[in-house]
Scaffold this active site. Structure first.
Site, PDB file in Angstrom:
ATOM      1  N   SER A 119      -4.074 -55.678  45.724  1.00 14.10           N
ATOM      2  CA  SER A 119      -3.521 -54.910  44.606  1.00 14.10           C
ATOM      3  C   SER A 119      -4.040 -55.469  43.292  1.00 14.10           C
ATOM      4  CB  SER A 119      -1.990 -54.973  44.641  1.00 14.10           C
ATOM      5  OG  SER A 119      -1.422 -54.202  43.606  1.00 14.10           O
ATOM      6  N   ASP A 120      -4.226 -54.581  42.326  1.00 14.89           N
ATOM      7  CA  ASP A 120      -4.638 -55.006  40.993  1.00 14.89           C
ATOM      8  C   ASP A 120      -4.068 -54.028  39.977  1.00 14.89           C
ATOM      9  OD1 ASP A 120      -6.500 -57.057  39.623  1.00 14.89           O
ATOM     10  OD2 ASP A 120      -7.016 -55.164  38.658  1.00 14.89           O
ATOM     11  N   GLN A 121      -3.898 -54.493  38.752  1.00 13.70           N
ATOM     12  CA  GLN A 121      -3.255 -53.658  37.743  1.00 13.70           C
ATOM     13  C   GLN A 121      -3.873 -53.878  36.366  1.00 13.70           C
ATOM     14  OE1 GLN A 121       0.794 -54.595  36.094  1.00 13.70           O
ATOM     15  NE2 GLN A 121       1.372 -52.767  37.238  1.00 13.70           N
ATOM     16  N   GLY A 143      -3.980 -50.397  41.328  1.00  8.68           N
ATOM     17  CA  GLY A 143      -4.824 -50.133  42.482  1.00  8.68           C
ATOM     18  C   GLY A 143      -4.213 -50.781  43.708  1.00  8.68           C
TER      19      GLY A 143
END
Length: 206
Positions: free
Chosen positions: A73-75, A110
């Protein structure tokens, strides 16, 4: 379906969210280059980084006889068309919140789920918008001093005092703001054959 679940993140916030699903899991630290590619959009950036984190996580775990399902996960946040990330310093946090005052910020998270048994990657991007109150400099400084949101994109923690910064939240899953959209995660896991409600007792842990 028996599987090992791996979270490719050492973020305590993402770990706390994943624990809500009542599944045992292990964590690994994916060491990737998070530098944006030239002219890369926010959506493309978080999708690419989430997938890279899941793949990096897969390379950090030992092979087993059961499938390994790795979550990445990424933000990032977007304000006035500009990508903003983690502030890292008090001055940067104050500057970010000053720019956000009275504005709307869209966060893009994401999410990628990789099954190393069949090499299948499924990913998506989850948007969530926060509408900020008009904040005084004194209010911003008080908040930053109180909660020290230096490692949070957008310079706030919505699960804490940060909720006082907003007029309104807009999106499908408020967990997205903390970095792991659980509703979408459950959907992606189901596409890998994992039914959270009926199959959770069958999963295993490394």
């Amino acid at each position: 379906m028996k599987f090992n679940l791996v979270l490719a993140s050492t973020s305590p916030f993402r770990q706390q969210l994943l624990q809500k699903l009542m599944l045992p899991f292990t964590c690994v630290n994916p060491d990737i280059d998070e530098t944006p590619i030239k002219d890369e959009t926010a959506l493309a950036l978080v999708k690419r980084l989430a997938e890279q984190k899941a793949l990096a996580g897969a390379n950090l775990i030992d092979e087993t006889s059961v499938p390994q399902i790795i979550i990445g996960s990424d933000q990032v946040a977007l304000i006035n068309g500009q990508i903003i990330g983690k502030p890292y310093t008090v001055d940067n946090a104050i500057a970010q919140l000053s720019s956000a005052s009275g504005q709307s910020i869209t966060f893009y998270t994401g999410l990628a789920v990789f099954n190393n048994a069949n090499q299948q990657m499924i990913s998506c991007v989850e948007p969530f918008t926060v509408h900020f109150k008009h904040l005084s400099t004194a209010q911003i400084r008080y908040y930053v001093d109180a909660e020290q949101p230096l490692y949070c994109a957008g310079s706030f923690k919505c699960e804490g005092l940060g909720i006082a910064l907003f007029n309104r939240l807009e999106g499908d899953d408020p967990n997205s703001l903390i970095g792991l959209p659980l509703i979408k995660l459950i959907d992606l896991l189901s596409q890998h054959g994992v039914d959270i409600l009926s199959q959770a007792p069958e999963c295993s842990i490394n």
